[in-house]
Scaffold this motif. Structure first.
Motif, PDB file in Angstrom:
ATOM      1  N   ARG A 167      35.328  20.615  41.985  1.00 49.77           N
ATOM      2  CA  ARG A 167      34.540  21.210  40.804  1.00 49.77           C
ATOM      3  C   ARG A 167      34.884  22.679  40.747  1.00 49.77           C
ATOM      4  O   ARG A 167      35.334  23.071  39.512  1.00 49.77           O
ATOM      5  N   ASN A 168      34.287  23.224  41.473  1.00 46.83           N
ATOM      6  CA  ASN A 168      33.989  24.684  41.403  1.00 46.83           C
ATOM      7  C   ASN A 168      34.334  25.503  42.957  1.00 46.83           C
ATOM      8  O   ASN A 168      33.247  25.961  43.414  1.00 46.83           O
ATOM      9  N   PRO A 169      35.626  25.660  43.409  1.00 44.25           N
ATOM     10  CA  PRO A 169      35.598  26.029  44.870  1.00 44.25           C
ATOM     11  C   PRO A 169      34.994  27.420  44.901  1.00 44.25           C
ATOM     12  O   PRO A 169      35.307  28.375  44.368  1.00 44.25           O
ATOM     13  N   GLY A 170      34.252  27.686  46.095  1.00 41.02           N
ATOM     14  CA  GLY A 170      33.600  29.054  46.377  1.00 41.02           C
ATOM     15  C   GLY A 170      34.166  29.461  47.688  1.00 41.02           C
ATOM     16  O   GLY A 170      33.702  30.566  48.138  1.00 41.02           O
ATOM     17  N   GLY A 171      35.057  28.791  48.350  1.00 42.69           N
ATOM     18  CA  GLY A 171      35.514  29.503  49.544  1.00 42.69           C
ATOM     19  C   GLY A 171      36.617  28.530  50.069  1.00 42.69           C
ATOM     20  O   GLY A 171      36.747  27.242  50.087  1.00 42.69           O
TER      21      GLY A 171
ATOM     22  N   LEU B  28      23.689  27.790  46.567  1.00 42.74           N
ATOM     23  CA  LEU B  28      25.353  27.825  46.478  1.00 42.74           C
ATOM     24  C   LEU B  28      25.534  28.629  47.606  1.00 42.74           C
ATOM     25  O   LEU B  28      24.875  29.463  48.171  1.00 42.74           O
ATOM     26  N   LEU B  29      26.682  28.118  48.089  1.00 46.30           N
ATOM     27  CA  LEU B  29      27.521  28.743  49.218  1.00 46.30           C
ATOM     28  C   LEU B  29      28.777  29.647  48.550  1.00 46.30           C
ATOM     29  O   LEU B  29      29.251  29.267  47.593  1.00 46.30           O
ATOM     30  N   ALA B  30      29.125  30.637  49.480  1.00 46.00           N
ATOM     31  CA  ALA B  30      30.425  31.408  48.789  1.00 46.00           C
ATOM     32  C   ALA B  30      30.712  32.136  50.093  1.00 46.00           C
ATOM     33  O   ALA B  30      30.176  32.787  50.918  1.00 46.00           O
ATOM     34  N   GLY B  31      32.089  31.866  50.253  1.00 48.48           N
ATOM     35  CA  GLY B  31      32.983  32.335  51.270  1.00 48.48           C
ATOM     36  C   GLY B  31      32.927  31.623  52.545  1.00 48.48           C
ATOM     37  O   GLY B  31      31.762  31.327  53.133  1.00 48.48           O
TER      38      GLY B  31
ATOM     39  N   VAL C 129      37.089  23.998  52.523  1.00 42.38           N
ATOM     40  CA  VAL C 129      36.823  24.261  51.237  1.00 42.38           C
ATOM     41  C   VAL C 129      35.372  24.081  50.807  1.00 42.38           C
ATOM     42  O   VAL C 129      35.010  23.059  51.225  1.00 42.38           O
ATOM     43  N   ILE C 130      34.851  25.184  50.351  1.00 40.95           N
ATOM     44  CA  ILE C 130      33.588  25.015  49.680  1.00 40.95           C
ATOM     45  C   ILE C 130      33.412  24.513  48.117  1.00 40.95           C
ATOM     46  O   ILE C 130      34.438  25.336  47.375  1.00 40.95           O
ATOM     47  N   ASP C 131      32.827  23.482  47.968  1.00 42.56           N
ATOM     48  CA  ASP C 131      32.972  23.185  46.549  1.00 42.56           C
ATOM     49  C   ASP C 131      31.352  23.154  46.072  1.00 42.56           C
ATOM     50  O   ASP C 131      30.519  22.834  46.902  1.00 42.56           O
TER      51      ASP C 131
END
Length: 388
Positions: free
Chosen positions: A233-237, A305-308, A249-251
């Motif tokens: 949906r919206n990868p963040g890492g 939310l996760l990032a990186g 991968v973070i989504d």
């Protein structure tokens, strides 16, 4: 080897990095930052400010000689930090469309850097060749590389791949990383077209895999398509485990929750049929009918939310966290550790590494020597263990 002791030193003021404020918004001098006092951010852990006025940094990459490359989402500039501080001259600049979640979003160095001196980036290109935040002024999302001549680019961008840009300005993703086999991975969001994430004919909502020149690897699931895995949906890492070669991968889901997935060739990561755990009867039916579906390894509560993400390559922060997966909690403003099992295919525990860093986390990464850098909304931090 020279980079290791340099990274280990406490921050010192350097005459090369003195900054003079001449007029509002105008900075003069060789470097644009002056390091502040380190702050304690966890047991035995200090955060040192390498850049105190970073302009919405979005991704980080590291050279073996100790330099840090980072991207600025809205300006389209690729910046470089050396041992003395932020260099005044950007490495390069691209004409971004920065509306919403678009912009200059991802960066990765060629795995044979500096022998192959390529700096790859993902960005949303404006249709005029001039940076803008006008949502309609968009040409495409793309991956390009620049040839590095020291800390500046030698010439303009070299095209690698064009990717779709919809009218939506959300769920772009734009994470890039090199796999263990030297192929280039791109995590692209669904850009508000959720059905496309499960459509094998669409590049939206996918992990894509290219050779370093943009050609398609012959061993992709379909040899004429860059699609490596689907259901994002919206990868963040996006990060690669050096111990196993596995891709993680973070989504980010629609309810503000996030998940960490282990990606394999041809995998279906679920979106939009499954978001988070498969709890409903419809989700469970999809899982039962989809052999390629893979459960997330970790799911956060709603709103977290996760990032990186990045793997710790050294014992700099203690032997008990070496080789573990580190990721950022963007809203809680802290770095977390995800501990993997022996086969390195499952997460068996998650715990804090830092306290609050007093800024939303945008990206993080380890240098080859094992020092952790964190990009917050307006700063670049280096984390250092307390001596003794």
């Amino acid at each position: 080897m020279a980079a290791v002791p340099r990274e280990g030193k406490q921050m010192k003021l350097s005459h090369k990095c003195l900054t003079v404020l001449a007029l509002p918004g105008l900075l003069l001098g060789g470097c644009l930052t002056l390091p502040g006092q380190p702050s304690r951010v966890g047991p035995g852990l200090l955060a040192e400010t390498r850049v105190s006025v970073a302009a919405d940094p979005s991704a980080l990459a590291f050279t073996s000689d100790g330099r840090v490359f980072y991207t600025e989402k809205n300006t389209g500039q690729i910046r470089v930090i050396d041992q003395d501080g932020l260099l005044a001259q950007p490495f390069a600049q691209v004409p971004v469309n920065s509306a919403g979640q678009r912009g200059l979003l991802g960066i990765a160095l060629h795995p044979d850097f500096p022998t192959v001196p390529r700096v790859y980036v993902f960005y949303t290109r404006s249709d005029s060749g001039v940076s803008t935040n006008n949502p309609q002024a968009v040409f495409d999302n793309r991956v390009v590389f620049f040839q590095a001549n020291g800390s500046v680019a030698d010439g303009g961008e070299v095209f690698v791949a064009t990717l779709p840009a919809t009218s939506a300005t959300t769920n772009v993703g734009g994470q890039i990383a090199f796999a263990a086999d030297g192929t280039l991975l791109v995590a692209l969001g669904d850009q508000a077209e959720s059905a496309a994430a499960g459509d094998p004919a669409s590049l939206l909502g996918k992990v894509l895999r290219y050779n370093d020149d943009g050609s398609i690897p012959a061993d992709n699931p379909s040899p004429d398509s860059p699609v490596f895995a689907s259901g994002l949906r919206n990868p963040g890492g996006l990060c690669v485990d050096p111990a196993s070669g596995s891709v993680f991968v973070i989504d980010r889901g629609p309810d503000g929750a996030s998940e960490i997935n282990r990606v394999t060739s041809g995998a279906d990561l679920g979106w939009p049929a499954v978001s988070g755990a498969a709890n409903t009867s419809a989700e469970q039916a999809y899982v039962a009918a989809t052999p390629a579906y893979i459960d997330p390894l970790y799911i956060t509560p709603s709103g977290e939310l996760l990032a990186g993400c990045s793997f710790n390559p050294s014992g700099r922060y203690g032997p008990d966290v070496q080789n573990e997966l580190f990721f950022g909690q963007a809203t809680e403003q802290r770095v977390m550790i995800a501990r993997l099992d022996s086969p390195r295919t499952a997460i068996v525990g998650v715990e804090p590494f830092t306290n609050s860093l007093r800024g939303p986390i945008h990206a993080l990464g380890f240098t080859p020597a094992g020092t952790l850098y964190v990009a917050t909304a307006n700063a670049i931090l280096r984390l250092a263990p307390l001596p003794g």
